[in-house]
Design a protein around this motif. Structure first.
Motif, PDB file in Angstrom:
ATOM      1  N   LEU A  97       0.861  -1.186   0.000  1.00  0.00           N
ATOM      2  CA  LEU A  97       0.000   0.000   0.000  1.00  0.00           C
ATOM      3  C   LEU A  97       0.895   1.233   0.000  1.00  0.00           C
ATOM      4  N   VAL A  98       1.027   1.858  -1.158  1.00  0.00           N
ATOM      5  CA  VAL A  98       1.958   2.977  -1.291  1.00  0.00           C
ATOM      6  C   VAL A  98       1.188   4.287  -1.450  1.00  0.00           C
ATOM      7  N   ALA A  99       1.399   5.195  -0.521  1.00  0.00           N
ATOM      8  CA  ALA A  99       0.753   6.509  -0.566  1.00  0.00           C
ATOM      9  C   ALA A  99       1.794   7.575  -0.867  1.00  0.00           C
ATOM     10  N   THR A 100       1.396   8.528  -1.664  1.00  0.00           N
ATOM     11  CA  THR A 100       2.221   9.704  -1.923  1.00  0.00           C
ATOM     12  C   THR A 100       2.031  10.703  -0.795  1.00  0.00           C
ATOM     13  N   ALA A 101       3.127  11.307  -0.339  1.00  0.00           N
ATOM     14  CA  ALA A 101       3.002  12.397   0.641  1.00  0.00           C
ATOM     15  C   ALA A 101       4.176  13.354   0.473  1.00  0.00           C
ATOM     16  N   SER A 102       3.900  14.600   0.746  1.00  0.00           N
ATOM     17  CA  SER A 102       4.833  15.681   0.455  1.00  0.00           C
ATOM     18  C   SER A 102       5.756  15.989   1.624  1.00  0.00           C
ATOM     19  N   THR A 103       7.042  16.215   1.309  1.00  0.00           N
ATOM     20  CA  THR A 103       7.975  16.663   2.344  1.00  0.00           C
ATOM     21  C   THR A 103       7.905  18.170   2.533  1.00  0.00           C
ATOM     22  N   THR A 104       7.236  18.840   1.620  1.00  0.00           N
ATOM     23  CA  THR A 104       7.186  20.302   1.697  1.00  0.00           C
ATOM     24  C   THR A 104       6.068  20.777   2.623  1.00  0.00           C
ATOM     25  N   TYR A 105       4.992  19.998   2.706  1.00  0.00           N
ATOM     26  CA  TYR A 105       3.836  20.451   3.485  1.00  0.00           C
ATOM     27  C   TYR A 105       3.508  19.553   4.666  1.00  0.00           C
ATOM     28  N   ASN A 106       4.481  18.729   5.089  1.00  0.00           N
ATOM     29  CA  ASN A 106       4.308  17.923   6.294  1.00  0.00           C
ATOM     30  C   ASN A 106       5.523  18.103   7.197  1.00  0.00           C
ATOM     31  N   GLU A 107       5.430  17.491   8.377  1.00  0.00           N
ATOM     32  CA  GLU A 107       6.548  17.446   9.326  1.00  0.00           C
ATOM     33  C   GLU A 107       6.962  15.985   9.468  1.00  0.00           C
ATOM     34  N   PRO A 108       8.258  15.716   9.645  1.00  0.00           N
ATOM     35  CA  PRO A 108       8.708  14.318   9.679  1.00  0.00           C
ATOM     36  C   PRO A 108       8.048  13.480  10.789  1.00  0.00           C
ATOM     37  N   GLY A 110       5.102  13.742  12.282  1.00  0.00           N
ATOM     38  CA  GLY A 110       3.711  13.440  11.967  1.00  0.00           C
ATOM     39  C   GLY A 110       3.588  12.446  10.828  1.00  0.00           C
ATOM     40  N   LEU A 111       4.367  12.644   9.775  1.00  0.00           N
ATOM     41  CA  LEU A 111       4.228  11.771   8.609  1.00  0.00           C
ATOM     42  C   LEU A 111       4.826  10.385   8.879  1.00  0.00           C
ATOM     43  N   ALA A 112       5.982  10.335   9.529  1.00  0.00           N
ATOM     44  CA  ALA A 112       6.591   9.035   9.861  1.00  0.00           C
ATOM     45  C   ALA A 112       5.625   8.241  10.737  1.00  0.00           C
ATOM     46  N   ARG A 113       4.936   8.946  11.614  1.00  0.00           N
ATOM     47  CA  ARG A 113       3.980   8.295  12.494  1.00  0.00           C
ATOM     48  C   ARG A 113       2.788   7.743  11.711  1.00  0.00           C
ATOM     49  N   SER A 114       2.284   8.501  10.758  1.00  0.00           N
ATOM     50  CA  SER A 114       1.157   8.013   9.964  1.00  0.00           C
ATOM     51  C   SER A 114       1.548   6.781   9.155  1.00  0.00           C
ATOM     52  N   PHE A 115       2.744   6.797   8.571  1.00  0.00           N
ATOM     53  CA  PHE A 115       3.161   5.617   7.803  1.00  0.00           C
ATOM     54  C   PHE A 115       3.443   4.432   8.729  1.00  0.00           C
ATOM     55  N   ALA A 116       3.960   4.689   9.915  1.00  0.00           N
ATOM     56  CA  ALA A 116       4.158   3.593  10.873  1.00  0.00           C
ATOM     57  C   ALA A 116       2.807   2.981  11.234  1.00  0.00           C
ATOM     58  N   SER A 117       1.809   3.827  11.365  1.00  0.00           N
ATOM     59  CA  SER A 117       0.461   3.358  11.680  1.00  0.00           C
ATOM     60  C   SER A 117      -0.092   2.493  10.541  1.00  0.00           C
ATOM     61  N   GLY A 127       4.125   1.721   2.106  1.00  0.00           N
ATOM     62  CA  GLY A 127       5.198   2.387   1.376  1.00  0.00           C
ATOM     63  C   GLY A 127       4.872   3.857   1.233  1.00  0.00           C
ATOM     64  N   TRP A 128       5.915   4.659   1.184  1.00  0.00           N
ATOM     65  CA  TRP A 128       5.757   6.111   1.073  1.00  0.00           C
ATOM     66  C   TRP A 128       6.401   6.605  -0.214  1.00  0.00           C
ATOM     67  N   ASN A 129       5.605   7.152  -1.117  1.00  0.00           N
ATOM     68  CA  ASN A 129       6.115   7.832  -2.301  1.00  0.00           C
ATOM     69  C   ASN A 129       6.410   9.275  -1.932  1.00  0.00           C
ATOM     70  N   LEU A 130       7.697   9.555  -1.762  1.00  0.00           N
ATOM     71  CA  LEU A 130       8.152  10.874  -1.308  1.00  0.00           C
ATOM     72  C   LEU A 130       8.148  11.859  -2.468  1.00  0.00           C
ATOM     73  N   VAL A 131       7.391  12.944  -2.330  1.00  0.00           N
ATOM     74  CA  VAL A 131       7.414  13.995  -3.353  1.00  0.00           C
ATOM     75  C   VAL A 131       7.647  15.352  -2.695  1.00  0.00           C
ATOM     76  N   THR A 132       8.132  16.287  -3.518  1.00  0.00           N
ATOM     77  CA  THR A 132       8.398  17.620  -2.971  1.00  0.00           C
ATOM     78  C   THR A 132       7.338  18.635  -3.399  1.00  0.00           C
ATOM     79  N   SER A 133       6.335  18.188  -4.176  1.00  0.00           N
ATOM     80  CA  SER A 133       5.189  19.041  -4.536  1.00  0.00           C
ATOM     81  C   SER A 133       5.567  20.271  -5.342  1.00  0.00           C
ATOM     82  N   ALA A 134       5.545  20.096  -6.657  1.00  0.00           N
ATOM     83  CA  ALA A 134       6.010  21.166  -7.545  1.00  0.00           C
ATOM     84  C   ALA A 134       4.925  22.159  -7.947  1.00  0.00           C
TER      85      ALA A 134
END
Ligand SMILES: Cc1cc2nc3c(=O)[nH]c(=O)nc-3n(C[C@H](O)[C@H](O)[C@H](O)COP(=O)(O)O)c2cc1C
Ligand SMILES: Cc1cc2nc3c(=O)[nH]c(=O)nc-3n(C[C@H](O)[C@H](O)[C@H](O)COP(=O)(O)O)c2cc1C
Lengths: 439, 439
Positions: A97-108, A110-117, A127-134
């Motif tokens: 289960l791979v979700a895209t999430a932005s490093t520009t509009y999140n905090e590590p 909070g996001l690491a916790r959501s993916f751990a969950s 899985g985390w698809n890391l994007v920087t949101s262009a």
């Protein structure tokens, strides 16, 4: 390549389908983007096909500034990816289960916790698809100062990835003790983070046991140099968009060549370009399906998209049924642009035809044909060092995915290219990538 | 109060149970906090009992600085609440799903979007418990400058709530059109946000249709003046922690009295204090259950917690079996502290006994007794203007919740105090609160 090397397959799920005009198709499903039953059905089709993963893209914004504007994205409503995948986790058993999430509009944290969950919810399939949101449209939802420059976004992304990995690695396997004893944790197995960087400070630990797969899977799809470098350093899976086999081979060897300097092996990253398959029992049937979809593309959308691929402002003043105008040969003309120009000249295509050709799969590789023809095309790229697998972008749901699973997957199996059964229960086991050394 | 006024019931779900020593109970379930099957079972018990909602607390940090320290929170692993509730949404059909989330460590667009997603996933059953996150341990995971002052956190929370409401209200019912037509949206029904405040800027819209319940439910549990004011302005539900009926009545009338100045009616907010029920077939059985739980509280935990309720540094130098020491009558001594001191003197309780008394339910109201006795106590507060319902904090899961649903709920029904069937499909319908006027 070893004889029993297997293809990786991902299913790119989105609303009505990946084709840019899927929302206009008569089979399209009203508000499919926020219909959880629709997504459960899709995830189960992909799991029945023994896909490695489903993948959900993301943008924290509506995709178009106004409804008159031609948009690069298909028009659709959408769930927020992490909540969608949490709901799918409890409706599936093996698929990643791979979700895209932005490093520009999140905090590590909070996001690491959501993916751990998500990883706990799914028994190790996150899985985390890391994007920087262009996109400017996303920037407008988060700050009044506009989109941050590319280099700044990637600087933040580098630090974000390091912090997230440290957070996941903070809790060793077995750190949380069984109940009944005097202690709740084994302190020797807890490693608080102490991250202090330019963008973030994180001191703590997750209130969650170690990932069932050691660590969630890291996915990336960077096209820039710094993007590919981040992928080489941290990613387990890389998505790509390549039209031709030569483009795909160049991208593949470029990314793989970057691995050594991070002490990583060639097989530590699985490169999965997109494929938009249009499957028919006969070639004629496939082509007819394809044409029916292509004809749904509003001209304004196709032409605007073609202009953007060509990096020019506007094409709307030229006759739609005429050829591309001559274009100044500036250094803006990159390989993608040249490909389009060459194709137009070679096959004598009009602006409308070219627009439809490239807009349909939004720049991804499209193959319309019989199951054997599609398997041929995939096998060729898989064997030629152009791909470790594919991100399957069914043009329309559910039929496009159903066709692929029912018709193409058995053909890939007959050729020994794809698994008969899941190798394990976690995404990492099924992908066949090891757990990286922890800090 | 009208004769057919019904109680609202929420089920506070957390890991092994709400009792501070639940994690040590022999019936406790290993790593219950990250076991989705455990939570699915709990949600279904609550739904079978026709509870209005389940509720999940949150802190974006591990609850204790180190495992030797006595902690205010029960020791448990935990899911991130929004992903947990997304997974529960697809395993339930009528019960409301309330997740806690912080205004201090999130951004309005991201959080409003996640709750909109949960709302779509559940068909209109999402609720947001808005908190400002008072803990230092959370601050350390998000910034190097430490916990922001209370007033600054609430200033941000006020703006955050306004922005979130505007985002939810941006998409009117029917704004996304059925597929097949030329247009994807009805632009007259889209109202982009244009929020520019001190803390946030948001320009866009959600890629999600209007909430099936008009808007997600807003929950709050502020104890400070500014917290109660924010609740009066924006909340549909208010949680509270009141030991005595007098405390509860004072809180209730305080919050209700603040509604008029925002043009709201008394019934627009449901006030639901916590109750920790320990149910027995006989009073003796209930008391024995209670004692067995209380004896699991490690002395160090209970005494540290008692010290914190008394706002003093340390009690560990005093004999555990002796009385509370004399305390300086400073203006720090608030009503809660006075209550503890009075109880100790009146009933001649030792430090250990007082510690266990207050630590067990972490400051919430505990009632141990027969179903009729518990219903009596609830009815008294419900009828006296002290509560519109209760947030049920079962001391241990699943048995504590199962007991309540099997034994106390029928008793409440017999008295006409609680519903026989759900009134509707959305949380808002079941709570009986209307959709506030939109902007
Ligand atoms: C298959 C695929 C899926 C992608 N999904 C997203 C997405 O969901 N959200 C996003 O912001 N970017 C997405 N991208 C874009 C890339 O992650 C990346 O931002 C883009 O290729 C530009 O790369 P660069 O910033 O390194 O130049 C995707 C790219 C590919 C190939
Ligand atoms: C039932 C209940 C549940 C609460 N849950 C949380 C929670 O999950 N996370 C949190 O940070 N605070 C939680 N709180 C604390 C309150 O929301 C609030 O922060 C606290 O009462 C202090 O209020 P004040 O900041 O207005 O003084 C809870 C309070 C109650 C009564």
């Amino acid at each position: 390549m070893s004889g029993d090397r297997k293809m990786r397959l991902g299913a790119f799920l989105m609303a009505g389908g990946h084709h840019i005009a899927a929302w206009r198709h008569p089979l399209a499903h009203a508000q499919a983007g926020v219909d959880i039953d629709h997504f459960v059905a899709l995830a189960r089709i992909a799991e029945r096909g023994k896909f490695d993963m489903i993948f959900v893209e993301d943008a924290a914004a509506i995709r178009e500034r106004n409804s008159d504007m031609a948009s690069q994205a298909a028009r659709s409503t959408a769930f927020e990816p992490l909540s969608l995948l949490a709901a799918l986790a409890v409706n599936t058993s093996h698929i990643g289960l791979v979700a895209t999430a932005s490093t520009t509009y999140n905090e590590p944290y909070g996001l690491a916790r959501s993916f751990a969950s998500l990883d706990q919810l799914s028994g190790g399939r996150a899985g985390w698809n890391l994007v920087t949101s262009a996109s400017e449209l996303e920037a407008e939802n988060f700050a009044s100062s506009g989109l941050r420059p590319h280099s700044e976004r990637y600087e933040r992304a580098e630090e974000f990835a390091d912090a997230a990995l440290a957070i996941w690695d903070g809790v060793e396997d077995g750190a949380y003790l069984p109940p009944g004893g005097a202690d709740f944790t084994d302190r020797a197995k807890l490693h608080p983070v102490h991250h202090r960087g330019k963008h973030f400070a994180v001191e703590g630990l997750l209130e969650s046991p170690c990932s069932p797969q050691g660590r969630p899977i890291m996915v990336q799809a960077g096209a820039s140099d710094v993007g590919k470098e981040l992928a080489a350093r941290t990613a387990d899976v890389v998505f790509a968009a390549s039209q031709t086999i030569d483009e795909a081979k160049a991208y593949y060897s470029d990314v793989k060549a970057r691995l050594a300097k991070y002490g990583r092996q060639i097989d530590d990253i699985k490169i999965m370009p997109g494929i938009s398959p249009i499957v028919g029992a006969t070639e004629a049937e496939a082509k007819a399906k394809y044409r029916a979809l292509q004809e749904l593309i509003p001209d304004a959308v196709g032409v605007a998209l073609l202009a953007s691929y060509l990096s020019i402002q506007d094409l709307s003043s030229y006759p739609l049924d005429g050829p591309l105008p001559d274009m100044p040969e500036t250094n803006l003309i990159q390989s993608r642009q040249q490909l389009i120009i060459d194709l137009g000249r070679r096959e004598n295509l009009s602006i409308r035809e070219l627009a439809r050709h490239f807009a349909g799969a939004r720049g991804h590789w499209q193959v319309a044909g019989t199951p054997a023809q599609i398997a041929d095309a995939m096998e060729e790229r898989f064997s030629a060092g152009a791909a470790d697998g594919f991100n399957v972008m069914a043009p329309i749901f559910p039929s496009g995915l159903e066709d692929f699973v029912t018709l193409v997957v058995p053909e890939l199996r007959r050729r020994g290219l794809f698994r008969e059964a899941y190798e394990g229960r976690t995404l990492r086991q099924n992908l066949g990538v090891g757990v990286p050394a922890k800090r």
